[in-house]
Design a protein around this motif. Sequence first.
Motif, PDB file in Angstrom:
ATOM      1  N   ARG A   1       0.813  -1.211   0.000  1.00 16.22           N
ATOM      2  CA  ARG A   1       0.000   0.000   0.000  1.00 16.22           C
ATOM      3  C   ARG A   1       0.848   1.264   0.000  1.00 16.22           C
ATOM      4  NH1 ARG A   1      -4.916   1.244   4.304  1.00 16.22           N
ATOM      5  NH2 ARG A   1      -5.705   3.115   3.284  1.00 16.22           N
ATOM      6  N   ALA A   2       2.122   1.152   0.448  1.00 17.20           N
ATOM      7  CA  ALA A   2       3.033   2.306   0.471  1.00 17.20           C
ATOM      8  C   ALA A   2       4.459   1.788   0.367  1.00 17.20           C
ATOM      9  CB  ALA A   2       2.856   3.115   1.756  1.00 17.20           C
ATOM     10  N   ALA A   3       5.298   2.590  -0.281  1.00 20.14           N
ATOM     11  CA  ALA A   3       6.696   2.207  -0.458  1.00 20.14           C
ATOM     12  C   ALA A   3       7.587   3.416  -0.251  1.00 20.14           C
ATOM     13  CB  ALA A   3       6.933   1.609  -1.842  1.00 20.14           C
ATOM     14  N   MET A   4       8.722   3.186   0.408  1.00 25.19           N
ATOM     15  CA  MET A   4       9.738   4.239   0.553  1.00 25.19           C
ATOM     16  C   MET A   4      11.054   3.685   0.026  1.00 25.19           C
ATOM     17  SD  MET A   4      12.525   5.538   2.230  1.00 25.19           S
ATOM     18  CE  MET A   4      13.206   7.166   2.478  1.00 25.19           C
ATOM     19  N   ALA A   5      11.704   4.396  -0.901  1.00 21.08           N
ATOM     20  CA  ALA A   5      12.942   3.936  -1.507  1.00 21.08           C
ATOM     21  C   ALA A   5      13.967   5.060  -1.481  1.00 21.08           C
ATOM     22  CB  ALA A   5      12.705   3.474  -2.945  1.00 21.08           C
ATOM     23  N   GLY A   6      15.143   4.746  -0.979  1.00 21.18           N
ATOM     24  CA  GLY A   6      16.195   5.746  -0.892  1.00 21.18           C
ATOM     25  C   GLY A   6      17.329   5.445  -1.844  1.00 21.18           C
ATOM     26  N   ALA A   7      17.883   6.486  -2.445  1.00 22.31           N
ATOM     27  CA  ALA A   7      19.075   6.403  -3.301  1.00 22.31           C
ATOM     28  C   ALA A   7      18.954   5.308  -4.343  1.00 22.31           C
ATOM     29  CB  ALA A   7      20.320   6.184  -2.434  1.00 22.31           C
ATOM     30  N   ILE A   8      17.880   5.361  -5.121  1.00 13.90           N
ATOM     31  CA  ILE A   8      17.606   4.283  -6.072  1.00 13.90           C
ATOM     32  C   ILE A   8      18.364   4.466  -7.381  1.00 13.90           C
ATOM     33  CG2 ILE A   8      15.263   4.106  -5.144  1.00 13.90           C
ATOM     34  CD1 ILE A   8      14.287   5.219  -7.864  1.00 13.90           C
ATOM     35  N   VAL A   9      18.580   3.344  -8.060  1.00 13.58           N
ATOM     36  CA  VAL A   9      18.907   3.365  -9.483  1.00 13.58           C
ATOM     37  C   VAL A   9      17.602   3.100 -10.212  1.00 13.58           C
ATOM     38  CG1 VAL A   9      20.066   2.175 -11.363  1.00 13.58           C
ATOM     39  CG2 VAL A   9      21.314   2.701  -9.266  1.00 13.58           C
ATOM     40  N   ALA A  10      17.099   4.094 -10.908  1.00 10.69           N
ATOM     41  CA  ALA A  10      15.845   3.941 -11.638  1.00 10.69           C
ATOM     42  C   ALA A  10      16.076   3.448 -13.058  1.00 10.69           C
ATOM     43  CB  ALA A  10      15.093   5.280 -11.675  1.00 10.69           C
ATOM     44  N   ASN A  11      17.214   3.849 -13.628  1.00  8.47           N
ATOM     45  CA  ASN A  11      17.475   3.588 -15.042  1.00  8.47           C
ATOM     46  C   ASN A  11      18.892   3.046 -15.190  1.00  8.47           C
ATOM     47  OD1 ASN A  11      17.855   3.593 -17.782  1.00  8.47           O
ATOM     48  ND2 ASN A  11      17.372   5.765 -18.077  1.00  8.47           N
ATOM     49  N   MET A  12      19.025   1.733 -15.313  1.00  7.77           N
ATOM     50  CA  MET A  12      20.347   1.138 -15.423  1.00  7.77           C
ATOM     51  C   MET A  12      21.077   1.570 -16.691  1.00  7.77           C
ATOM     52  SD  MET A  12      20.143  -2.736 -13.954  1.00  7.77           S
ATOM     53  CE  MET A  12      19.877  -3.062 -12.204  1.00  7.77           C
ATOM     54  N   THR A  13      20.349   1.934 -17.725  1.00  9.89           N
ATOM     55  CA  THR A  13      21.015   2.311 -18.971  1.00  9.89           C
ATOM     56  C   THR A  13      21.759   3.634 -18.820  1.00  9.89           C
ATOM     57  OG1 THR A  13      19.112   3.504 -19.907  1.00  9.89           O
ATOM     58  CG2 THR A  13      19.227   1.124 -20.294  1.00  9.89           C
ATOM     59  N   SER A  14      21.211   4.571 -18.059  1.00  9.52           N
ATOM     60  CA  SER A  14      21.903   5.846 -17.842  1.00  9.52           C
ATOM     61  C   SER A  14      22.883   5.750 -16.675  1.00  9.52           C
ATOM     62  CB  SER A  14      20.907   6.979 -17.600  1.00  9.52           C
ATOM     63  OG  SER A  14      20.124   6.731 -16.451  1.00  9.52           O
ATOM     64  N   ALA A  15      22.590   4.881 -15.719  1.00  9.08           N
ATOM     65  CA  ALA A  15      23.478   4.738 -14.561  1.00  9.08           C
ATOM     66  C   ALA A  15      24.752   3.982 -14.905  1.00  9.08           C
ATOM     67  CB  ALA A  15      22.740   4.026 -13.428  1.00  9.08           C
ATOM     68  N   TYR A  16      24.683   3.103 -15.900  1.00 11.10           N
ATOM     69  CA  TYR A  16      25.806   2.242 -16.271  1.00 11.10           C
ATOM     70  C   TYR A  16      27.078   3.043 -16.536  1.00 11.10           C
ATOM     71  CZ  TYR A  16      28.690  -0.783 -19.275  1.00 11.10           C
ATOM     72  OH  TYR A  16      29.722  -1.490 -19.842  1.00 11.10           O
ATOM     73  N   GLY A  17      26.967   4.109 -17.279  1.00 17.67           N
ATOM     74  CA  GLY A  17      28.135   4.923 -17.611  1.00 17.67           C
ATOM     75  C   GLY A  17      28.310   6.118 -16.702  1.00 17.67           C
ATOM     76  N   GLY A  18      27.536   6.186 -15.613  1.00 21.21           N
ATOM     77  CA  GLY A  18      27.661   7.299 -14.679  1.00 21.21           C
ATOM     78  C   GLY A  18      28.866   7.147 -13.766  1.00 21.21           C
ATOM     79  N   ILE A  19      29.054   8.135 -12.923  1.00 18.98           N
ATOM     80  CA  ILE A  19      30.212   8.178 -12.034  1.00 18.98           C
ATOM     81  C   ILE A  19      29.754   8.038 -10.582  1.00 18.98           C
ATOM     82  CG2 ILE A  19      32.116   9.611 -11.205  1.00 18.98           C
ATOM     83  CD1 ILE A  19      32.544   8.646 -14.029  1.00 18.98           C
ATOM     84  N   ARG A  20      30.478   7.231  -9.833  1.00 18.28           N
ATOM     85  CA  ARG A  20      30.330   7.221  -8.374  1.00 18.28           C
ATOM     86  C   ARG A  20      31.184   8.386  -7.858  1.00 18.28           C
ATOM     87  NH1 ARG A  20      28.449   2.217  -6.117  1.00 18.28           N
ATOM     88  NH2 ARG A  20      29.468   2.813  -4.170  1.00 18.28           N
ATOM     89  N   TRP A  21      30.527   9.513  -7.598  1.00 19.84           N
ATOM     90  CA  TRP A  21      31.266  10.737  -7.330  1.00 19.84           C
ATOM     91  C   TRP A  21      32.057  10.690  -6.030  1.00 19.84           C
ATOM     92  CZ3 TRP A  21      32.073  13.520 -11.365  1.00 19.84           C
ATOM     93  CH2 TRP A  21      31.141  13.536 -12.401  1.00 19.84           C
ATOM     94  N   GLY A  22      31.740   9.770  -5.159  1.00 25.53           N
ATOM     95  CA  GLY A  22      32.512   9.649  -3.926  1.00 25.53           C
ATOM     96  C   GLY A  22      33.908   9.113  -4.156  1.00 25.53           C
ATOM     97  N   THR A  23      34.082   8.332  -5.234  1.00 26.19           N
ATOM     98  CA  THR A  23      35.389   7.746  -5.536  1.00 26.19           C
ATOM     99  C   THR A  23      35.917   8.168  -6.898  1.00 26.19           C
ATOM    100  OG1 THR A  23      34.350   5.775  -6.496  1.00 26.19           O
ATOM    101  CG2 THR A  23      34.890   5.711  -4.144  1.00 26.19           C
TER     102      THR A  23
END
Length: 1019
Positions: free
Chosen positions: A867-889
């Motif tokens: 009935r309700a969902a809470m999601a933190g720091a999600i990857v919504a789109n693996m196609t755009s996230a694949y070539g993204g940067i983990r800015w912490g490292t």
Amino acid sequence: MFRFLFLLCAVTTAGLAVAQTTVPSPIAKRPLNANDYDRWQSVRLEKLSNNGQWISYQIDLQEGDGMLNVAERGSATPKYRFPRGYDARFSADSRFLVAKLKAPLADTRKAKLKKKKPDEMPKDSLVMVELASGKVTKFPNVKSYNLGKESGSWVAFLQEHKEDKPAPRATAARDSVSRPAATPTASGTGLASRRAVPKKPKGDDLVLLNMVDGSRQMARYVSSMAISDNGKTVVYTRESVLDTLKAGDVLLPGVFTFRTDTKQTEVIDTTGRHKVYKGLATDKTGGQVAWMASADSAGADQKSFRLYYKNLAGTAPTPPASKRSKSKQPVVAVATGGRILVADTTTAALPKGWSVNEFAPVRFSEDGKRLYFATSPVPPLIKKDTLTPDDEKVKMDVWTWTDSRLQPMQQKRLKEEKERGYATVYDLATGTVTPLASREVPTVPIDYKNNSRYWLGISDMPYQVSSSWDPGHTDLYLIDSHNGKKTKIANDIMASETRLSPDGKYAYWFDERDTLWRAWSITENKRIDLTRGLPHKFFDEEHDTPSLPGSYGSAGWTTNDRYFWVYDRYDIWQLDPTGREKPRNLTNAWGRTNKVRLRRVDFDPEERDIDPNTDLYLTGFWESDKHTGILRQRASKEMTSLGQASSKQSQSAEMSSLNRVASSGPKTIAPTGTIQILMNSQHRYFGINKAKNSPTMTFYRGNFQEPINLFQTDSTFATQQQLTRVNPQQDSIRWGSVELVKWTGTNGVPLEGLLYKPEDFDPKKKYPMLTYFYERSAETLPDYKAPAPSRSTINIPYCVSNGYMVFVPDIVYTTGNPGQNAYDCIVPGVLSLLNKGFVDRDRLGIQGQSWGGYQTAYVITKTNLFRAAMAGAIVANMTSAYGGIRWGTGLVRQFQYEKTQSRIGGTLWEKPMNYIENSPLFYADRVQTPLMLMHNDADGSVPWYQGIEMFTALRRLNKPVWMVVYNGEDHNLVQRHNAKDLGIRMYQFFDHYLKDAPMPAWMKEGRSAVEKDRGEMKY
């Protein structure tokens, strides 16, 4: 019958009254609330005196002033209590305890509100207590302190210098203070006329206190100090300032030593050319010192350092060769006072243009025969552009496909690279300087207790480009400390635990490709496969990512590098690197027979090797019901007893598959007896500690219902005494219970999870239930979970206390379909609990963070169960996230999808449909569940535009969705006040949908930028 039962109850109650004369009336319990968090306690950082007579430990609040307690052995009541105490240490002779006292939190907050400068903020203090008499001495404004590690009765500490105040005195009524020691001055040296007095002198007051008689020495304007392990030598550095005690004289800058046995100060280096000193080191005995010095000022953009050495006994080794030497023999002038120039830009052994690295530590080997430091290329002189205004200067990066590391990673590692040093050794016997590490082999871990000839070099330099998508490749080298020669012993391996044995006879590692423990015999110059042919696996059998599995780990090497002890899933194996003896299951297959994971207890964090003559203490984890225990196996002088009959049979079956031939050499000494269970209950046992010279031991114990407390015992574990009882307020709060639950996934895989139930659970009622998950959690069954603000996830005690059930299912993965794997494990688990009748089908919530947040978003595209969902720091789109940067490292995220947690197992162009099918964004139109997102704008792990993509898609589809963004916060909230805020909003969200609570203002109206600017919180 009723009358009989009444009388029986009356008799029973009377019997209890005899044993416990006061029966407390029942306390009306209440649910947890956010105001409870700050006062929740934890016990930690226990220390035992060497003689085992004293135990110190901290009891700290989540927010507020903690307490340092000191108890005498055998007593559960602390003898001494120091509010705000921390960083406690016992003297080597166990007569004294020294600790720091934090400034009161209230005072610090007031100072912050008044916007005080850093030097005006409240400062820490130092406390010293003589344990037998109870005499307490305190000193204010103390920055740091040090004690002799192995002996000595002196404590050295740096106290903030106050120019306009007299030297601070101890606050103890009976404090015996000597006059400050005479400080060497420039009178008569001819240096005073050449020295300029700084207008604003830096440095602190070094106070040297004899804890036995209270006598005290002091040196002013000290910038750093060190003390030898035996406590006999204190070495310190100081800057030049006007001496107010003797007007006209100048306190010499330089390096000095103070001998605690003679109370004499010796000038080590006061040459006029040096302005900055750092990198102080002394050997264990205090007979040798080393330091770095630079002629450049402290504020210079670039400084060049020299490394010096001095033997305080007056004997000096052969100096290193200089490039200016024309003869074949090393010729270096030995400066006044017997100090030796070890290395600088002229040192012949160093590459051209290299010198001493100022950022790496300088350390003696434990035997005092070698001095280790680092060298690095001298950076080119910086030519500053003073003719162009800052706003006209070009600021840009160039990304090149041949770069070994991407630009973001270079930027994140900029400071590290600018300060990078390469391990170098100075042999005090021969006077030779030998570079060990190099640009090609940059990593050479130094074990200062090991004085072997060869070191292990590790290099990933050839694989840095490919590490963006295929990390872990490395080469191994043996490095000869006599001449720096490097010999490659392993090429392009995937390895973990790459180390040298304690005596330096073997290099060893776990080869992840071949799932074997391997060693390299340095004397025989050959590789040894240590675990080939053994009947059990030595790699993590539950590993379920596309990468190679790591090992179960090792316990270490026995004395003289005779045996290597490694773990399989359950037991400990003894391996003979010479091959003369067959591998032997030390624990006699007891762990495998009983499905208990056995691991050796390491009492000494500085342990060099394992003494097989001593009893083997173990921790155990029972896989069947997840409880833990403490066990022991007695040492035996002959390998004859193999334990119980079942263990004998298991051992025999295992050894029959081995191909090695045992020699007829002498019998070894090793634990061979029956495993004895010392402690065994539905708790988590951990943190087992032992006094250095006594059988006194301590350990921690707790479970979900019992806060973690500290216990004391001895090596027999015959009796245990509870030292602490933290969080007594928990008795007045509705808590709950936890149990292990099992079900079968949609894919037919047997699964486990945890079910947390409210206190006074009634199976006839129906409860709202929250589902939270992250990989596998069933093994945390015996863990205590403290109430705390939410940094990203639900707090289970809070939820259960407030009437929710909480379900935590394990997720088992295959390669290529992580989202579907989550669905196949979570949904059948929830349905199995619905079938039990006590979960309200219409009041189900789901919550996850990061990897769990992604799967939460995925699951609600596949089902309307929640009935309700809470999601933190999600990857919504693996196609755009694949070539993204983990800015912490600065790492590109490709490796995560191809090899590790995201588990796709291929590139975007190799498996495009896997990326699309596992991305919740592409199925946003199917979402019917109200969703709360958290994605912070400084997230260094998952780019926050992933949250934006999901939010804007659902907003476009007119779906109920909210996203909270904490400005400047990382992947998980760091600031406690933000965590408290998230907790409020997340529980408001779930309470609205699952408990029919009113919708809060921030959900109903949002929070505009104008309202944010005004500080309106909109709860």
